[in-house]
Scaffold this active site. Structure first.
Site, mmCIF file in Angstrom:
data_model
loop_
_atom_site.group_PDB
_atom_site.id
_atom_site.type_symbol
_atom_site.label_atom_id
_atom_site.label_comp_id
_atom_site.label_asym_id
_atom_site.label_seq_id
_atom_site.Cartn_x
_atom_site.Cartn_y
_atom_site.Cartn_z
ATOM 1 N N HIS A 241 -27.823 -59.585 -37.581
ATOM 2 C CA HIS A 241 -28.054 -58.512 -38.555
ATOM 3 C C HIS A 241 -27.441 -58.859 -39.914
ATOM 4 O O HIS A 241 -28.118 -58.787 -40.951
ATOM 5 C CB HIS A 241 -27.455 -57.209 -38.018
ATOM 6 C CG HIS A 241 -27.676 -56.022 -38.901
ATOM 7 N ND1 HIS A 241 -28.663 -55.094 -38.666
ATOM 8 C CD2 HIS A 241 -27.024 -55.597 -40.026
ATOM 9 C CE1 HIS A 241 -28.626 -54.153 -39.596
ATOM 10 N NE2 HIS A 241 -27.635 -54.443 -40.443
ATOM 11 N N GLU A 242 -26.184 -59.243 -39.899
ATOM 12 C CA GLU A 242 -25.502 -59.512 -41.167
ATOM 13 C C GLU A 242 -26.030 -60.773 -41.839
ATOM 14 O O GLU A 242 -26.063 -60.852 -43.069
ATOM 15 C CB GLU A 242 -23.989 -59.612 -40.943
ATOM 16 C CG GLU A 242 -23.352 -58.351 -40.388
ATOM 17 C CD GLU A 242 -23.661 -57.102 -41.193
ATOM 18 O OE1 GLU A 242 -23.898 -57.210 -42.424
ATOM 19 O OE2 GLU A 242 -23.690 -55.997 -40.607
ATOM 20 N N HIS B 292 -28.979 -59.878 -43.921
ATOM 21 C CA HIS B 292 -28.560 -59.410 -45.256
ATOM 22 C C HIS B 292 -28.290 -60.596 -46.163
ATOM 23 O O HIS B 292 -28.720 -60.635 -47.326
ATOM 24 C CB HIS B 292 -27.291 -58.574 -45.143
ATOM 25 C CG HIS B 292 -27.506 -57.157 -44.716
ATOM 26 N ND1 HIS B 292 -28.328 -56.284 -45.396
ATOM 27 C CD2 HIS B 292 -26.974 -56.441 -43.688
ATOM 28 C CE1 HIS B 292 -28.308 -55.094 -44.802
ATOM 29 N NE2 HIS B 292 -27.496 -55.165 -43.765
ATOM 30 N N GLU C 213 -31.880 -53.445 -45.725
ATOM 31 C CA GLU C 213 -31.792 -53.221 -44.281
ATOM 32 C C GLU C 213 -33.035 -53.724 -43.555
ATOM 33 O O GLU C 213 -32.954 -54.135 -42.395
ATOM 34 C CB GLU C 213 -31.568 -51.732 -43.986
ATOM 35 C CG GLU C 213 -30.222 -51.192 -44.444
ATOM 36 C CD GLU C 213 -29.039 -51.884 -43.788
ATOM 37 O OE1 GLU C 213 -29.204 -52.515 -42.731
ATOM 38 O OE2 GLU C 213 -27.927 -51.795 -44.340
#
Length: 308
Positions: free
Chosen positions: A63-64, A67, A96
Site C-alpha cells: 500500500h505505502e 503511494h 489512495e
C-alpha cells in the site's frame, strides 16, 4: 505465522520486484504505516508487524509503496517542479487509488500468489499451495481495524468515520462521547465491539493530526483504482499483452514494471495539470462512477465463493 525477520525479507523482495531503488528510498517501522516524500529523490515509507497477522506487513508495504510510486512518477522531481503544483499529486483520492491498486489489485490477486508463493514457501509458511495463500490474502470477515479490513467491509469503516466526523463538526457530538458512538456503530454495522479505544476511535492517526475530511479519500480511491484498472487492461491488450486479464499476466510473469510504466505514462505524469475528476475522465473516457468497483467486488466474491 511468520517470524518478523521473514516478514521483513518478504517485504524487501516485494519492493525489489516493484522497482525500488535503494539509493533514493528508505523503509522503516512505525505504529501506523505511512509514506512521505521529503525532497527530490528522497522517498520514505514505513510498515508494521502485527502479531497474529503475518500478511499485514506485506500488504501495508504494498500500500505505502503504491503511494511512493505515484510520488516518484510525478513531473520530474529532480528540478524546479518539485516545489510547484505541477509536481504534486492532484488529490488524496487519486493518491489512495494508487496505493489501493498495488495493495488490492496486485498483491491480493491470484496471479501474485502464484508467482510469489516460492518466497513464502521457503520460510515455512503453514499453507499448502498458492491457492491457499490467495485465500489467506483475501479473508472475508468483519473486523475492528480499518487497515486490516477486507475489501468488502472496508467501505463500512469509512462510512463510520465519515458520519462521526460530520457529527463532531456539524451536529454537536461531544468529543467525550466519541468512544461510545464509535463502539455503537461498529456493533450495529459490523457486529464487532472494541475492547478499548486503541482498537476503536484511537486506531487511526488522522484526527489526532487534524486530517479531518480525509477518510472519504480511501473509498473514492477504490472507485478510481477500479476504473483505471479496466482502462489499463484494455490498453495493455491493445499493446499486445495476451490473455483475458493482461494485468494478471504481467503480475504472473513478474513484469509489474509494465504496470508502473503505464501508470506513469497515463496517470502520474499530469501532476496537478488536471483535478482528479478530470484526470479520470481523461484517462478512462468516462466520468467516475461505482460501476467498475462493484463489478470488481462481485467478481472477487464469485472467485472466493468458488474456492470455498
Amino acid at each position: 505465522d511468520l517470524e518478523e525477520k521473514a516478514q521483513e525479507k518478504l517485504c524487501n523482495q516485494l519492493l525489489s520486484d516493484w522497482s525500488r531503488e535503494k539509493e533514493n528510498s528508505l523503509v522503516a517501522r512505525s505504529p501506523h504505516p505511512f509514506s512521505i516524500t521529503l525532497g527530490p529523490s528522497d522517498y520514505r515509507l514505513t510498515t508494521r508487524v502485527v502479531p497474529g497477522q503475518p500478511l499485514s506487513c506485506l500488504l501495508a508495504t504494498a500500500h505505502e509503496w503504491g503511494h511512493s510510486l505515484y510520488e516518484q512518477g510525478l513531473p520530474p522531481q529532480t528540478h524546479q517542479w518539485f516545489a510547484w503544483p505541477l509536481g504534486q499529486a492532484t488529490s488524496m483520492g487519486l493518491h489512495e487509488s494508487q496505493s489501493l491498486f498495488w495493495e488490492n489489485r496486485v498483491a491480493r490477486s491470484g496471479a501474485f500468489s502464484e508467482r510469489f508463493w516460492p518466497n513464502f514457501a521457503q520460510y515455512g509458511v503453514p499453507l499448502k499451495s498458492p491457492s491457499d495463500l490467495w485465500r489467506f490474502m483475501n479473508p472475508l470477515a468483519p473486523g475492528l481495524n480499518r487497515v486490516e479490513a477486507d475489501e468488502l467491509s472496508y467501505g463500512m469503516h469509512i462510512l463510520i468515520r465519515t458520519d462521526l466526523e460530520i457529527d463532531l463538526l456539524e451536529k454537536g457530538l461531544d468529543v467525550n462521547d466519541l468512544p461510545m458512538e464509535w463502539n455503537k456503530r461498529y456493533s450495529d454495522l459490523l457486529g464487532v465491539t472494541p475492547n478499548n479505544d486503541g482498537e476503536g476511535c484511537l486506531q487511526d492517526v488522522h484526527w489526532s493530526e487534524g486530517a479531518f475530511g480525509y477518510f472519504p479519500s480511501y473509498l473514492i480511491g477504490h472507485l478510481i483504482s477500479a476504473q483505471l484498472s479496466e482502462t489499463m487492461s484494455d490498453s495493455l491488450r491493445r499493446e499486445g499483452i495476451k490473455g483475458e486479464n493482461p494485468i494478471d499476466n504481467c503480475i504472473r510473469s513478474g513484469n509489474e514494471s509494465i504496470l508502473i510504466s503505464w501508470l506513469r505514462r497515463e496517470v502520474h505524469c499530469h501532476g496537478r495539470r488536471m483535478n482528479a475528476e478530470q484526470l479520470v475522465k481523461h484517462v478512462t473516457g468516462r466520468t467516475l462512477s461505482s460501476d467498475a468497483f462493484l463489478k470488481y467486488l462481485e467478481n472477487k466474491l464469485e472467485l472466493l465463493s468458488a474456492y470455498s
